[in-house]
Every structure is written in structure tokens, then in C-alpha cells.
Design a protein around this motif. Structure first.
Motif, PDB file in Angstrom:
ATOM      1  N   ALA A  40      -4.904  -4.900   4.721  1.00  0.00           N
ATOM      2  CA  ALA A  40      -4.204  -4.835   6.000  1.00  0.00           C
ATOM      3  C   ALA A  40      -5.191  -4.639   7.143  1.00  0.00           C
ATOM      4  O   ALA A  40      -5.058  -5.246   8.211  1.00  0.00           O
ATOM      5  CB  ALA A  40      -3.177  -3.702   5.979  1.00  0.00           C
ATOM      6  N   TYR A  41      -6.178  -3.807   6.911  1.00  0.00           N
ATOM      7  CA  TYR A  41      -7.197  -3.548   7.926  1.00  0.00           C
ATOM      8  C   TYR A  41      -7.995  -4.821   8.227  1.00  0.00           C
ATOM      9  O   TYR A  41      -8.333  -5.100   9.384  1.00  0.00           O
ATOM     10  CB  TYR A  41      -8.128  -2.452   7.434  1.00  0.00           C
ATOM     11  N   ALA A  42      -8.266  -5.615   7.172  1.00  0.00           N
ATOM     12  CA  ALA A  42      -9.010  -6.867   7.358  1.00  0.00           C
ATOM     13  C   ALA A  42      -8.204  -7.871   8.185  1.00  0.00           C
ATOM     14  O   ALA A  42      -8.772  -8.691   8.911  1.00  0.00           O
ATOM     15  CB  ALA A  42      -9.358  -7.469   6.002  1.00  0.00           C
ATOM     16  N   GLY A  65       0.810  -1.210   0.000  1.00  0.00           N
ATOM     17  CA  GLY A  65       0.000   0.000   0.000  1.00  0.00           C
ATOM     18  C   GLY A  65       0.842   1.258   0.000  1.00  0.00           C
ATOM     19  O   GLY A  65       0.553   2.217  -0.726  1.00  0.00           O
ATOM     20  N   GLN A  66       1.918   1.276   0.813  1.00  0.00           N
ATOM     21  CA  GLN A  66       2.805   2.437   0.846  1.00  0.00           C
ATOM     22  C   GLN A  66       3.485   2.649  -0.501  1.00  0.00           C
ATOM     23  O   GLN A  66       3.653   3.782  -0.962  1.00  0.00           O
ATOM     24  CB  GLN A  66       3.864   2.258   1.941  1.00  0.00           C
ATOM     25  N   THR A  67       3.889   1.564  -1.136  1.00  0.00           N
ATOM     26  CA  THR A  67       4.531   1.669  -2.443  1.00  0.00           C
ATOM     27  C   THR A  67       3.571   2.254  -3.470  1.00  0.00           C
ATOM     28  O   THR A  67       3.940   3.131  -4.271  1.00  0.00           O
ATOM     29  CB  THR A  67       5.022   0.286  -2.911  1.00  0.00           C
ATOM     30  N   ALA A  68       2.318   1.776  -3.467  1.00  0.00           N
ATOM     31  CA  ALA A  68       1.319   2.312  -4.403  1.00  0.00           C
ATOM     32  C   ALA A  68       1.025   3.781  -4.111  1.00  0.00           C
ATOM     33  O   ALA A  68       0.860   4.588  -5.032  1.00  0.00           O
ATOM     34  CB  ALA A  68       0.032   1.485  -4.320  1.00  0.00           C
ATOM     35  N   VAL A  85      -4.595   5.021  10.188  1.00  0.00           N
ATOM     36  CA  VAL A  85      -4.125   6.231   9.500  1.00  0.00           C
ATOM     37  C   VAL A  85      -3.763   5.937   8.053  1.00  0.00           C
ATOM     38  O   VAL A  85      -4.059   6.734   7.150  1.00  0.00           O
ATOM     39  CB  VAL A  85      -2.931   6.850  10.261  1.00  0.00           C
ATOM     40  N   ASN A  86      -3.106   4.808   7.791  1.00  0.00           N
ATOM     41  CA  ASN A  86      -2.757   4.461   6.412  1.00  0.00           C
ATOM     42  C   ASN A  86      -3.998   4.379   5.532  1.00  0.00           C
ATOM     43  O   ASN A  86      -4.028   4.920   4.418  1.00  0.00           O
ATOM     44  CB  ASN A  86      -2.011   3.123   6.379  1.00  0.00           C
ATOM     45  N   LEU A  87      -5.026   3.683   6.022  1.00  0.00           N
ATOM     46  CA  LEU A  87      -6.258   3.555   5.248  1.00  0.00           C
ATOM     47  C   LEU A  87      -6.954   4.908   5.110  1.00  0.00           C
ATOM     48  O   LEU A  87      -7.483   5.238   4.042  1.00  0.00           O
ATOM     49  CB  LEU A  87      -7.186   2.537   5.909  1.00  0.00           C
ATOM     50  N   ALA A  88      -6.938   5.707   6.173  1.00  0.00           N
ATOM     51  CA  ALA A  88      -7.571   7.031   6.123  1.00  0.00           C
ATOM     52  C   ALA A  88      -6.910   7.920   5.087  1.00  0.00           C
ATOM     53  O   ALA A  88      -7.588   8.620   4.312  1.00  0.00           O
ATOM     54  CB  ALA A  88      -7.502   7.698   7.501  1.00  0.00           C
ATOM     55  N   GLU A  89      -5.565   7.913   5.027  1.00  0.00           N
ATOM     56  CA  GLU A  89      -4.866   8.769   4.063  1.00  0.00           C
ATOM     57  C   GLU A  89      -5.172   8.354   2.631  1.00  0.00           C
ATOM     58  O   GLU A  89      -5.416   9.205   1.760  1.00  0.00           O
ATOM     59  CB  GLU A  89      -3.357   8.720   4.299  1.00  0.00           C
ATOM     60  N   ALA A  90      -5.163   7.047   2.360  1.00  0.00           N
ATOM     61  CA  ALA A  90      -5.447   6.581   1.003  1.00  0.00           C
ATOM     62  C   ALA A  90      -6.876   6.933   0.594  1.00  0.00           C
ATOM     63  O   ALA A  90      -7.119   7.360  -0.538  1.00  0.00           O
ATOM     64  CB  ALA A  90      -5.219   5.074   0.914  1.00  0.00           C
ATOM     65  N   GLU A  93      -5.145   4.817 -10.827  1.00  0.00           N
ATOM     66  CA  GLU A  93      -5.026   3.381 -10.558  1.00  0.00           C
ATOM     67  C   GLU A  93      -4.159   3.115  -9.333  1.00  0.00           C
ATOM     68  O   GLU A  93      -4.415   2.177  -8.569  1.00  0.00           O
ATOM     69  CB  GLU A  93      -4.426   2.669 -11.779  1.00  0.00           C
ATOM     70  N   ASP A  94      -3.144   3.950  -9.118  1.00  0.00           N
ATOM     71  CA  ASP A  94      -2.249   3.736  -7.979  1.00  0.00           C
ATOM     72  C   ASP A  94      -2.952   4.005  -6.656  1.00  0.00           C
ATOM     73  O   ASP A  94      -2.764   3.265  -5.681  1.00  0.00           O
ATOM     74  CB  ASP A  94      -1.011   4.636  -8.106  1.00  0.00           C
ATOM     75  N   ILE A  95      -3.757   5.051  -6.596  1.00  0.00           N
ATOM     76  CA  ILE A  95      -4.449   5.339  -5.340  1.00  0.00           C
ATOM     77  C   ILE A  95      -5.535   4.298  -5.081  1.00  0.00           C
ATOM     78  O   ILE A  95      -5.806   3.931  -3.933  1.00  0.00           O
ATOM     79  CB  ILE A  95      -5.030   6.773  -5.331  1.00  0.00           C
ATOM     80  N   GLN A  96      -6.136   3.772  -6.150  1.00  0.00           N
ATOM     81  CA  GLN A  96      -7.103   2.696  -5.983  1.00  0.00           C
ATOM     82  C   GLN A  96      -6.421   1.448  -5.422  1.00  0.00           C
ATOM     83  O   GLN A  96      -6.971   0.763  -4.546  1.00  0.00           O
ATOM     84  CB  GLN A  96      -7.773   2.387  -7.319  1.00  0.00           C
ATOM     85  N   GLU A  97      -5.218   1.155  -5.925  1.00  0.00           N
ATOM     86  CA  GLU A  97      -4.459   0.012  -5.398  1.00  0.00           C
ATOM     87  C   GLU A  97      -4.098   0.223  -3.942  1.00  0.00           C
ATOM     88  O   GLU A  97      -4.179  -0.697  -3.120  1.00  0.00           O
ATOM     89  CB  GLU A  97      -3.182  -0.188  -6.224  1.00  0.00           C
ATOM     90  N   ALA A  98      -3.674   1.459  -3.603  1.00  0.00           N
ATOM     91  CA  ALA A  98      -3.298   1.751  -2.227  1.00  0.00           C
ATOM     92  C   ALA A  98      -4.468   1.508  -1.276  1.00  0.00           C
ATOM     93  O   ALA A  98      -4.307   0.903  -0.211  1.00  0.00           O
ATOM     94  CB  ALA A  98      -2.798   3.190  -2.110  1.00  0.00           C
ATOM     95  N   VAL A  99      -5.654   1.975  -1.667  1.00  0.00           N
ATOM     96  CA  VAL A  99      -6.841   1.762  -0.841  1.00  0.00           C
ATOM     97  C   VAL A  99      -7.085   0.266  -0.652  1.00  0.00           C
ATOM     98  O   VAL A  99      -7.357  -0.203   0.460  1.00  0.00           O
ATOM     99  CB  VAL A  99      -8.077   2.437  -1.464  1.00  0.00           C
TER     100      VAL A  99
END
Length: 484
Positions: free
Chosen positions: A199-201, A173-176, A217-222, A187-193
């Protein structure tokens, strides 16, 4: 650059025979090029199949360097390549994910013998006349047979505590997300989400789980970045909710609380601007950002918080239309725009704030100098933003209004050509159903009617008005394509 952290001690038995080790590192002149607000930095050292990293440390705005005293044994093989990578991190404690690789450089192990050694980094396209980024390495000899290792190396490694799936999905996710910040492909932000949702699951853990806030926070930012490209989705409300939950976990005194407060305020400010200027959101933003104890005065978070407050003030003053308030705001924004920024992330928004305030003051007072300056400053802001950055929309909107007014005043069809180009670019940034798309189409319809009136009887003078007719014909084609 992506790095996989190893489990436990990483040094081979042969390293115990090494005569040299790092006893200090100082990163210098690293305050440039940030797309996100960093909260810390660390250095990854790789050689001979081994890797270690320093502690993750914060940096102050009044100091362009950060120092580590971690002790790291080097390879005893003279021809081994040693690679140094400087990272920006977006969490301090604990850190989940690698952060953003800023600079990388290599040297031979034989070059790192006693005393100090300067490692320089290439600045790439961002090169300036200012001193470039570098690492000043201090080396020393081993004082006993005891193997000295980096004090922060294993403590920052989540692999020993978190599931490998959680870490793997977070790194993906961080890489995307970093790819998105570099090229702004949807497409990259969709992949990150998707990766952060995975990860959240996997994140079935008690409330005191150390990485729970980082996952949120990672999921919130994406999701927040996703809603900026597509405001029709529910990502904004999800993002705000996730930030609130993370903030509850990062209580006062937690090293990552300031960054989370800032992120929540930025999401609320976006909702205030895009969804009807709800004063409850504005009041909460003002409360979050004005708490003096939250941000250190010389921190990146404080600088970004000041920008949030400035943007909020601009929104409220522009909405009020008070000339006295606009005069005060323009003077304040002009001073802010003259101060060199310490990073990339704040300069475009400061310029957009100023150009918007100048345009609004022109509407109230009618001074042509405000109109011309608004046009010039809007163009400066757009030059600093990637062609696919969604932040361009606010700058394009102001420039669009300014150029149309200049066209009305001067009847110069070069302004009309610029307007058509701006309209085409804006529509490329807005997917179907975007709430602002109708604004651009409606304005072009209005402009079309005014162009007919402006051309009027002059249209028959073919030679003189060939350029005007060409621009007008192009405008009709663009309008038809956008409404089809």
C-alpha cells in the motif's frame, strides 16, 4: 468479517417503495474484549445485496453506549435477512480500511416494523454476568417519496478517491493484523507488513493527500508488532520514524492526533525498556503523554496514556532501587490494579507492573510477603495473555526470578518444575538471535550449578529425592536442546 464497500448510492429502485427506515441506532455495553485501543465505532447494515454504514463516531469511557441518527432505508421484502455488524475503528478522519468487526447479528426484515427493536449479540468466550452488547434500533416511516440514505455512508468510503490497489492492500493488511491479534502467529504479522508495504508503494501522492497519514500509521503499527516478536530487526526504528511522519501530518486539532501521539509514545517506551533505558526516550515519552490538551479525560487514549506513564515510572523506579520510591510506587500500582479495567488491553500490563515492583522491593527489603504476592500477581497477568503474546516475556521473566528465589528459600522442587516449564515457554517466544534468549540460557546454566550443590549428599536417598532427580534430568535435557 470482511466487507467490501460499494460505489455511490447502493439502494435499488424497489427500495423507494419501502415504508420503513432506520432513524436511530444506539450501541450499548460494548466496552469489552479490545486487543487494540479503538478510537471510534460504526455499524454496517447489510440486506438484499446492499450495504450501508453509519458515521464513524468516538465513545467516552463514562458512557457504554454510542448513538447514531443516520437514516437508512430498509428492504421492502419481508423475508430478507438484515445483518448488523458493529465495528471498532482505529482512525476517525479519514478512515482507510474496515477496522475490527466486534459483533454480528441477523434478523428478518419483517421484524423491523415501527417503534424500537433490540438486536443482541453473542459474547462468545468472553461472556460474563454483565449486560451483553446490543443495538437498540429506532424505526420510522418515510415522510415523502424522497429516498433517505445514511448521512455518513458514502463520505467514509475511500473508493471514490483512492486507488483500488491502495484500498485492497490496506484491507488485506488489516485482516492479517487482526488475525495476528487473535492468534499471534508470526506469519500473520509478516503478511501484514508486506501488504502495508505494498500500500505504501502505491502511495505516490502529494503531502496533502487525505489518506497519507493512515498509510504511514498502518505500516508503522505492523512494523512495531513485528519488532516485538523479533527485536533484532530494524522494524522498531522504521516504526518510530513512520509515526513521527504521520504525526507531522496530523496537526493539533486533527481528530486522529491523540491516537498517533499514543502510538509513538508506546514505540519509544518499548525502545527505552529493551535498549538500555535511554533517558532521552523516557523524557520524550513523558512529554508526549503529559500534555493535558492532547487527550480527553474520559477517552480510551487518556487511559492508555496513563498506563504508558505508569509503566515508565515503574521502569525508572525499579532501576533506581530506592526503597522510598518503591513503597510509593507499589501503593500506587495496587490502587490501579483494583480499578476494573474498561477493556482487555490494559489489565495484564498493570498486573505485570505491580508484580515487577513487588519483586524489586523484595530484593531491597527481603520481605517474603512481597515475594509471594509477586508470584501470585505474575500468574494472574499471564492468565490474561494469549500463550503466544510477546507481552508474556516480561511477566515470565519476573515470575522466573521469583520462583527461583522461592526454590532457594524452601528447597521445594515443585518450584523447580515450574521454572523448567517457564523456561521452555520463554524460548518458544524467542527466535534465534533474540537479544533476551541468552538471558534464559545463562540463567539455566546458573541454576544447574546451584541444583548440583543443593542436591549434594542428599541425592543418594533415592526414594526421597526421586522427584528432584527427575526434575534435574529434565533441566539438563532442556538446556542441551536449547544450546544445540
Amino acid at each position: 468479517m470482511h466487507c467490501d464497500y460499494t460505489h455511490g448510492p447502493v439502494f435499488l429502485e424497489s427500495l423507494e417503495k419501502s415504508d420503513n427506515h432506520l432513524v436511530g441506532i444506539r450501541a450499548q455495553n460494548i466496552l469489552s474484549g479490545f486487543k487494540r485501543v479503538p478510537v471510534g465505532f460504526y455499524v454496517l447494515i447489510q440486506f438484499g445485496g446492499n450495504q450501508r454504514r453509519t458515521q464513524n463516531k468516538s465513545i467516552r469511557l463514562n458512557n457504554s453506549g454510542v448513538e447514531w441518527e443516520d437514516k437508512i432505508l430498509l428492504s421492502p421484502k419481508a423475508f430478507d435477512t438484515v445483518q448488523f455488524t458493529l465495528y471498532a475503528s482505529f482512525e476517525l478522519e479519514p478512515m482507510l480500511g474496515s477496522g475490527e468487526a466486534l459483533y454480528t447479528s441477523q434478523c428478518r426484515s419483517e421484524e423491523l416494523v415501527g417503534g424500537t427493536h433490540l438486536i443482541t449479540f453473542s459474547q462468545g468466550e468472553s461472556a460474563t454476568s454483565a449486560p451483553g452488547p446490543s443495538l437498540l434500533i429506532t424505526l420510522g416511516q418515510r415522510y415523502s417519496d424522497h429516498v433517505v440514505v445514511a448521512s455518513g455512508g458514502d463520505d467514509s468510503n475511500p473508493m471514490s478517491e483512492a486507488s483500488s490497489v491502495l484500498v485492497h492492500e490496506t484491507d488485506l493488511g488489516q485482516t492479517a493484523l487482526l488475525r495476528y491479534y487473535k492468534q499471534y502467529h508470526i506469519e500473520d504479522i509478516q503478511e501484514a507488513v508486506q501488504y502495508f508495504e505494498n500500500a505504501y508503494a502505491q502511495h505516490e501522492c502529494p503531502l496533502n493527500y487525505p489518506y497519507r497519514a493512515a498509510v504511514l500509521v498502518n505500516l508503522a503499527e505492523a512494523k512495531f508488532m513485528r519488532c516485538r516478536t523479533d527485536p533484532t530487526s530494524a522494524n522498531l526504528e522504521d516504526s518510530i520514524s513512520l509515526y513521527r511522519r504521520a504525526l507531522e501530518l496530523r496537526r493539533p486539532g486533527h481528530p486522529d492526533r491523540p491516537a498517533t501521539v499514543l502510538q509513538l509514545a508506546q514505540a519509544l517506551l518499548f525502545r527505552y525498556e529493551k535498549q538500555g533505558c535511554n533517558e532521552a526516550d523516557a523524557d520524550e515519552v513523558n512529554k508526549l503523554m503529559s500534555a493535558s490538551h492532547v487527550f480527553s479525560e474520559d477517552s480510551y487514549e487518556r487511559q492508555a496514556a496513563d498506563l504508558v506513564l505508569e509503566t515508565l515510572e515503574r521502569c525508572r523506579t525499579v532501576n533506581s532501587g530506592s526503597l522510598a520510591e518503591l513503597d510509593t510506587l507499589v501503593r500506587k500500582l495496587e490502587l490501579g490494579a483494583k480499578v476494573p479495567s474498561n477493556g482487555y488491553f490494559n489489565a495484564p500490563q498493570r498486573l505485570i507492573n505491580l508484580s515487577t515492583a513487588l519483586w524489586r522491593r523484595y530484593e531491597e527489603r527481603g520481605e517474603l510477603s512481597d515475594l509471594n504476592r509477586s508470584s501470585e500477581i505474575s500468574k494472574q497477568a499471564l492468565q490474561l495473555l494469549h500463550c503466544r503474546d510477546p507481552d508474556r516475556l516480561s511477566g515470565l521473566k519476573t515470575l522466573h526470578s521469583v520462583l527461583w528465589r522461592l526454590f532457594e528459600i524452601h528447597a521445594d522442587f515443585s518450584y523447580l518444575g515450574e521454572l523448567i516449564g517457564i523456561k521452555e515457554e520463554a524460548l518458544q517466544l524467542m527466535p534465534e538471535g533474540h537479544p533476551e534468549r541468552l538471558y534464559w540460557v545463562t540463567n539455566l546454566n546458573s541454576h544447574r550449578a546451584k541444583m548440583l550443590e543443593s542436591l549434594g549428599d542428599k541425592a543418594f536417598v533415592t526414594r526421597k529425592y526421586d522427584e528432584a532427580i527427575a526434575f534435574y534430568s529434565r533441566a539438563i535435557v532442556v538446556l542441551q536442546s536449547s544450546t544445540s
